[in-house]
Design a protein around this motif. Structure first.
Motif, PDB file in Angstrom:
ATOM      1  N   ILE A  77      10.102  -2.492  46.221  1.00  0.00           N
ATOM      2  CA  ILE A  77      11.125  -3.374  45.290  1.00  0.00           C
ATOM      3  C   ILE A  77      12.264  -3.792  46.334  1.00  0.00           C
ATOM      4  CG2 ILE A  77      12.099  -1.147  44.119  1.00  0.00           C
ATOM      5  CD1 ILE A  77      11.178  -4.877  42.679  1.00  0.00           C
ATOM      6  N   GLN A  78      12.851  -2.711  46.731  1.00  0.00           N
ATOM      7  CA  GLN A  78      14.119  -3.121  47.719  1.00  0.00           C
ATOM      8  C   GLN A  78      13.674  -4.039  48.618  1.00  0.00           C
ATOM      9  OE1 GLN A  78      12.901   0.201  47.002  1.00  0.00           O
ATOM     10  NE2 GLN A  78      14.588   0.478  45.614  1.00  0.00           N
ATOM     11  N   THR A 461      20.171  11.498  45.408  1.00  0.00           N
ATOM     12  CA  THR A 461      19.367  12.615  45.118  1.00  0.00           C
ATOM     13  C   THR A 461      18.141  12.188  44.801  1.00  0.00           C
ATOM     14  OG1 THR A 461      19.820  12.658  42.703  1.00  0.00           O
ATOM     15  CG2 THR A 461      21.431  13.619  44.208  1.00  0.00           C
ATOM     16  N   LYS A 462      17.163  13.132  44.515  1.00  0.00           N
ATOM     17  CA  LYS A 462      15.471  12.659  44.163  1.00  0.00           C
ATOM     18  C   LYS A 462      15.672  12.473  42.544  1.00  0.00           C
ATOM     19  CE  LYS A 462      14.504  17.515  43.313  1.00  0.00           C
ATOM     20  NZ  LYS A 462      13.671  18.696  43.669  1.00  0.00           N
ATOM     21  N   TRP A 463      17.035  12.436  41.930  1.00  0.00           N
ATOM     22  CA  TRP A 463      16.806  12.206  40.684  1.00  0.00           C
ATOM     23  C   TRP A 463      17.494  10.758  40.404  1.00  0.00           C
ATOM     24  CZ3 TRP A 463      18.674  17.244  42.340  1.00  0.00           C
ATOM     25  CH2 TRP A 463      17.690  18.118  42.133  1.00  0.00           C
ATOM     26  N   LEU A 464      18.612  10.669  41.117  1.00  0.00           N
ATOM     27  CA  LEU A 464      19.290   9.400  41.009  1.00  0.00           C
ATOM     28  C   LEU A 464      19.953   9.134  42.166  1.00  0.00           C
ATOM     29  CD1 LEU A 464      22.228   9.779  39.565  1.00  0.00           C
ATOM     30  CD2 LEU A 464      21.155   9.905  37.622  1.00  0.00           C
ATOM     31  N   LYS A 517      18.340   4.129  39.669  1.00  0.00           N
ATOM     32  CA  LYS A 517      17.523   5.248  39.405  1.00  0.00           C
ATOM     33  C   LYS A 517      15.958   4.269  39.336  1.00  0.00           C
ATOM     34  CE  LYS A 517      14.942   8.723  38.588  1.00  0.00           C
ATOM     35  NZ  LYS A 517      14.348   9.612  39.501  1.00  0.00           N
ATOM     36  N   GLU A 518      14.975   4.996  39.921  1.00  0.00           N
ATOM     37  CA  GLU A 518      13.660   4.267  39.899  1.00  0.00           C
ATOM     38  C   GLU A 518      12.515   5.361  39.481  1.00  0.00           C
ATOM     39  OE1 GLU A 518      10.482   1.791  42.807  1.00  0.00           O
ATOM     40  OE2 GLU A 518      12.062   2.893  43.703  1.00  0.00           O
ATOM     41  N   PHE A 519      11.932   4.799  38.330  1.00  0.00           N
ATOM     42  CA  PHE A 519      10.867   5.644  37.593  1.00  0.00           C
ATOM     43  C   PHE A 519       9.587   4.983  38.154  1.00  0.00           C
ATOM     44  CE2 PHE A 519      14.622   5.463  35.037  1.00  0.00           C
ATOM     45  CZ  PHE A 519      14.820   7.034  34.596  1.00  0.00           C
ATOM     46  N   LYS A 520       8.691   6.022  38.399  1.00  0.00           N
ATOM     47  CA  LYS A 520       7.089   5.611  38.869  1.00  0.00           C
ATOM     48  C   LYS A 520       6.345   6.263  38.137  1.00  0.00           C
ATOM     49  CE  LYS A 520       8.109   3.942  43.555  1.00  0.00           C
ATOM     50  NZ  LYS A 520       7.670   3.880  44.819  1.00  0.00           N
ATOM     51  N   TRP A 521       5.298   5.828  37.471  1.00  0.00           N
ATOM     52  CA  TRP A 521       4.259   6.251  36.777  1.00  0.00           C
ATOM     53  C   TRP A 521       2.765   5.410  36.820  1.00  0.00           C
ATOM     54  CZ3 TRP A 521       1.338   4.123  32.444  1.00  0.00           C
ATOM     55  CH2 TRP A 521       0.602   5.379  31.884  1.00  0.00           C
ATOM     56  N   TRP A 522       1.916   6.264  37.322  1.00  0.00           N
ATOM     57  CA  TRP A 522       0.826   5.467  37.492  1.00  0.00           C
ATOM     58  C   TRP A 522       0.821   4.414  38.676  1.00  0.00           C
ATOM     59  CZ3 TRP A 522      -1.752   0.925  34.873  1.00  0.00           C
ATOM     60  CH2 TRP A 522      -3.064   0.711  35.366  1.00  0.00           C
ATOM     61  N   LYS A 523       0.619   3.200  38.277  1.00  0.00           N
ATOM     62  CA  LYS A 523       0.801   2.101  39.277  1.00  0.00           C
ATOM     63  C   LYS A 523       1.991   1.024  38.851  1.00  0.00           C
ATOM     64  CE  LYS A 523      -4.142   1.923  40.385  1.00  0.00           C
ATOM     65  NZ  LYS A 523      -5.300   0.859  40.409  1.00  0.00           N
ATOM     66  N   LEU A 524       2.661   1.551  37.851  1.00  0.00           N
ATOM     67  CA  LEU A 524       4.037   1.139  37.333  1.00  0.00           C
ATOM     68  C   LEU A 524       5.267   1.575  37.940  1.00  0.00           C
ATOM     69  CD1 LEU A 524       2.995   0.839  33.695  1.00  0.00           C
ATOM     70  CD2 LEU A 524       2.775  -0.929  35.165  1.00  0.00           C
ATOM     71  N   GLY A 525       6.363   0.712  37.983  1.00  0.00           N
ATOM     72  CA  GLY A 525       7.590   1.193  38.509  1.00  0.00           C
ATOM     73  C   GLY A 525       8.634   0.541  37.693  1.00  0.00           C
ATOM     74  N   LEU A 526       9.808   1.206  37.246  1.00  0.00           N
ATOM     75  CA  LEU A 526      10.990   0.585  36.710  1.00  0.00           C
ATOM     76  C   LEU A 526      12.089   0.917  37.593  1.00  0.00           C
ATOM     77  CD1 LEU A 526      12.145  -0.651  34.292  1.00  0.00           C
ATOM     78  CD2 LEU A 526      12.385   1.404  33.097  1.00  0.00           C
ATOM     79  N   GLN A 546      32.963  -6.232  32.803  1.00  0.00           N
ATOM     80  CA  GLN A 546      32.861  -4.855  32.841  1.00  0.00           C
ATOM     81  C   GLN A 546      31.371  -3.901  33.135  1.00  0.00           C
ATOM     82  OE1 GLN A 546      33.475  -3.055  28.666  1.00  0.00           O
ATOM     83  NE2 GLN A 546      35.246  -2.109  29.601  1.00  0.00           N
ATOM     84  N   LEU A 547      30.376  -4.752  32.712  1.00  0.00           N
ATOM     85  CA  LEU A 547      29.159  -4.098  33.093  1.00  0.00           C
ATOM     86  C   LEU A 547      28.058  -5.123  33.868  1.00  0.00           C
ATOM     87  CD1 LEU A 547      27.266  -1.835  32.092  1.00  0.00           C
ATOM     88  CD2 LEU A 547      26.516  -3.126  30.144  1.00  0.00           C
ATOM     89  N   VAL A 548      27.659  -4.771  34.932  1.00  0.00           N
ATOM     90  CA  VAL A 548      26.614  -5.366  35.508  1.00  0.00           C
ATOM     91  C   VAL A 548      25.370  -4.642  35.525  1.00  0.00           C
ATOM     92  CG1 VAL A 548      26.023  -6.861  37.768  1.00  0.00           C
ATOM     93  CG2 VAL A 548      28.395  -6.549  36.909  1.00  0.00           C
ATOM     94  N   THR A 549      24.330  -5.456  35.376  1.00  0.00           N
ATOM     95  CA  THR A 549      22.877  -4.663  35.375  1.00  0.00           C
ATOM     96  C   THR A 549      21.756  -5.295  35.998  1.00  0.00           C
ATOM     97  OG1 THR A 549      21.327  -3.219  33.993  1.00  0.00           O
ATOM     98  CG2 THR A 549      22.316  -5.380  32.973  1.00  0.00           C
ATOM     99  N   ARG A 550      20.910  -4.641  36.564  1.00  0.00           N
ATOM    100  CA  ARG A 550      19.676  -5.234  37.143  1.00  0.00           C
ATOM    101  C   ARG A 550      18.345  -4.186  37.059  1.00  0.00           C
ATOM    102  NH1 ARG A 550      19.344  -6.137  43.184  1.00  0.00           N
ATOM    103  NH2 ARG A 550      19.427  -3.817  43.232  1.00  0.00           N
ATOM    104  N   ASN A 551      17.497  -4.713  36.251  1.00  0.00           N
ATOM    105  CA  ASN A 551      16.364  -3.858  35.927  1.00  0.00           C
ATOM    106  C   ASN A 551      14.900  -4.499  36.401  1.00  0.00           C
ATOM    107  OD1 ASN A 551      18.344  -3.992  33.463  1.00  0.00           O
ATOM    108  ND2 ASN A 551      17.867  -1.866  33.941  1.00  0.00           N
TER     109      ASN A 551
END
Length: 656
Positions: A77-78, A461-464, A517-526, A546-551
């Motif tokens: 995704i990067q 980190t491996k968490w975020l 933070k990237e979450f992965k489960w099965w073949k899905l990623g968030l 004040q807030l900028v987001t990308r998902n």
């Protein structure tokens, strides 16, 4: 120039690759590891077979600071985020409508501070390659990197480079990034090019290390000044959904930035056998540029003019030399003492006289700045850090303190911190500017240096991944509009744009927190990136959302007996409303406005990406929600963001 450079690259690539041993097996699978096949091992002498195979870790990309990475052939995704004109993750930047135009900055933390003055015209420099942007290489066989991307209308973008090691110690590279796109709006043509040529060399014992390059860069853009009636755009009705039917301020204005740079950086270790030795360092950088604004017919938008046509052109050249001596010790690190010599000449070929025939606006500013400094570098075990301090020897008040440290627990976990204190000389266009437009002539020799204190902390980190930045600004320089519309002006009267430099006398406190933070489960990623910003200031001078987001929510899989890797999903981007900076095409700078807030609109893309060996295809439906979430999307006031469009791109790596 674009056609000639592409033709040259196409001719030279086969000639170089035919002279080299063919590479087999590079980039197999997502990990990019290479192994000899069972059939290869059965053929003749196994050592001969293995000698003809290069692993991916033998293809190294080296920065000027000698940080080394491996060529990345994976599709993540990067990588999806980096397939754009800048070829880097542009989170925090909001592109203008046409490819190759400027960007509005949503994330102030992206600002890079340098104590030496620059030419200015910052809106023109987003794609300009600085010395730190040039990459050097060490490769086992010739390596070619190709990227193609479709543009808005009638054009293309191609970035092609090739590098090869003629021997173990000598590497050469050549590359060109060219873009031409007419765009959807009147007078929005982009015709840009970045040429680079260079190499690196070191002796076998690494006593002498050399890096050098040449760049020739040109950026030409039609400057339409934005649309004149935003209500027609926001109506979303025909025929104004055909963007060429929207009236713009200028039908014939154009801005041009061109620059050439000659750069050399080399070091020599005095001791032949002892690594704990004195190392002599020299860096040379000569660069010449010019910025030009052309307009065959003057416009009331910028007020009265001296002439009937406009041709504003400023020239700039600079020469920089650094000479230093460092003591390198494997135990205590490296201590370097150096001096810098910086010469510049920023000039026009005219002067502005007042009614008494006295010079009101001179034609040039030039100076010589000499500094002394010390740099300490430590890299051992899990610690990596640098500390730099420099101060001016000559009359200018220039200082820079920069301390960085990083501790690496393992490949996935590290923490870092940075402190920077700077007394920065103002960019030249804040001090002097000349134009055929009367209101755009100023000379401000008493401009104070900007004072900057910045603290940064980051953790991977491996968490975020998280980072925090706190910056204190004093004597901040910016542009704003001086024009005040008269109360009795008719509704049809043209709003003028009279932009001049200002220096803010109060303190600005800027805070940002970014979490990814990237979450992965099965073949899905968030994949999620969220930026929070807060500015404390008495007036609206430094304005950011004040807030900028990308998902990004995406699916990955391997098809056709795992020969094809596919990645598909949606990317959602959003930033809160704020007093977005406006854009002035005459001086190619963004300026502060606090009349209307912009933002608060979603940007949703749908993408399908595919990878077969080293070939990658990127297909994207950009901003597909534009027609049903409201026509209130702007990159700057009067400059709409991009409508829905389907575009595709290709990246292709060759290792032979």
């Amino acid at each position: 120039m674009l056609r000639k450079s592409i033709l040259f690259l196409l001719l030279i690539i086969p000639a170089i690759t035919m002279a080299q041993v063919k590479l087999r097996g590079v980039g197999k699978g997502r990990g990019g590891k290479t192994e000899a096949s069972a059939n290869d091992k059965k053929k003749g002498d196994s050592e001969e077979v293995l000698d003809s195979i290069a692993s991916i870790d033998m293809y190294q990309i080296v920065t000027l600071e000698r940080d080394t990475t491996i060529v990345d052939t994976s599709l993540t995704i990067q990588k999806e985020y980096r397939v754009n004109y800048l070829r880097k993750d542009n989170f925090g930047l909001l592109a203008f409508n046409n490819e190759g135009q400027t960007y509005n900055t949503l994330d102030y933390g992206l600002t890079d501070f340098n104590p030496f003055p620059k030419i200015g015209f910052k809106a023109k420099h987003f794609a300009y390659m600085e010395p730190d942007d040039i990459k050097y290489y060490h490769v086992a066989t010739p390596y070619t990197d190709l990227m193609y991307r479709s543009v808005m209308q009638q054009g293309q973008m191609l970035d092609a480079s090739i590098t090869m090691n003629t021997s173990e110690n000598l590497n050469l590279f050549i590359g060109y990034k060219g873009l031409r796109s007419i765009g959807k709006y009147i007078n929005a043509l982009s015709s840009n090019g970045n040429f680079r040529l260079g190499g690196s060399y070191n002796t076998t014992d690494k006593r002498y290390i050399l890096k050098l390059h040449f760049t020739g860069q040109d950026f030409s853009n039609g400057e339409n000044g934005g649309i004149t009636d935003t209500s027609l755009f926001e109506s979303g009705e025909d025929p104004y959904t055909q963007r060429e039917r929207l009236a713009v301020y200028f039908n014939d204005a154009k801005s041009v930035l061109k620059g050439n740079r000659y750069f050399v950086d080399h070091t020599f270790r005095l001791s032949k056998d002892n690594p704990n030795s004195i190392v002599v360092h020299h860096q040379f950088n000569y660069e010449n540029k010019y910025y030009e604004f052309l307009q065959p017919a003057v416009s009331e938008r910028f007020g009265a003019a001296y002439t009937s046509s406009v041709n504003d052109k400023v020239r700039y050249n600079r020469m920089y030399n650094l000479v230093g001596a460092a003591y390198a010790n494997e135990t205590i690190g490296t201590v370097e003492f150096y001096i810098e010599d910086f010469n510049y000449n920023y000039f026009y070929r005219s002067i502005i006289l007042g009614n008494d025939n006295q010079i009101v606006t001179p034609n040039s500013i030039n100076d010589r700045i000499d500094t002394y400094g010390a740099r300490y570098t430590y890299q051992k075990g899990k610690w990596n850090g640098t500390a730099l301090i420099s101060n001016s020897i000559t009359d200018q008040s220039l200082t820079n303190i920069d301390v960085k440290a990083r501790y690496t627990f393992d490949e996935r976990n590290s923490v870092s911190a940075r402190y920077q204190k700077m007394n920065k000389l103002p960019d030249h266009n804040y001090v002097l500017y000349q134009s055929d437009y009367r209101a755009y002539n100023w000379y401000n020799p008493g401009t104070n240096n900007e004072k900057i204190n910045s603290f940064e902390f980051a953790a991977k980190t491996k968490w975020l991944d998280a980072s925090l930045q706190y910056t204190i600004l004093n004597d901040h320089l910016y542009f704003s509009n001086d024009y005040v519309r008269p109360d009795d002006a008719p509704a049809t009267a043209l709003n003028q744009l009279i932009t001049t430099p200002k220096q803010y006398g109060n303190t600005i406190n800027y805070l940002s927190v970014k979490v990814a933070k990237e979450f992965k489960w099965w073949k899905l990623g968030l994949d999620n990136t969220v930026l929070y910003q807060n500015v404390q200031q008495p007036d609206n001078v430094l304005n950011v959302p004040q807030l900028v987001t990308r998902n990004s929510l995406y699916f990955t899989d391997r098809w056709f007996k795992k020969a094809l890797f596919i990645q598909t999903g949606f990317t959602f981007q959003y930033f809160t409303k704020y007093y977005m900076n406006d854009y002035n095409p005459l001086i190619n700078e963004f300026f502060v406005q606090d009349q209307k807030e912009y933002g608060g609109f979603p940007l949703i893309d749908f993408f399908i990406n595919m990878k077969i060996q080293e070939f990658q295809l990127f297909l994207k439906a950009e901003h597909f929600n534009s027609s049903f979430t409201g026509y209130d999307f702007y990159s700057a006031p009067n400059y709409p963001y991009r409508d829905f469009m389907v575009r595709f791109g290709i990246t292709w790596n060759f290792f032979s």
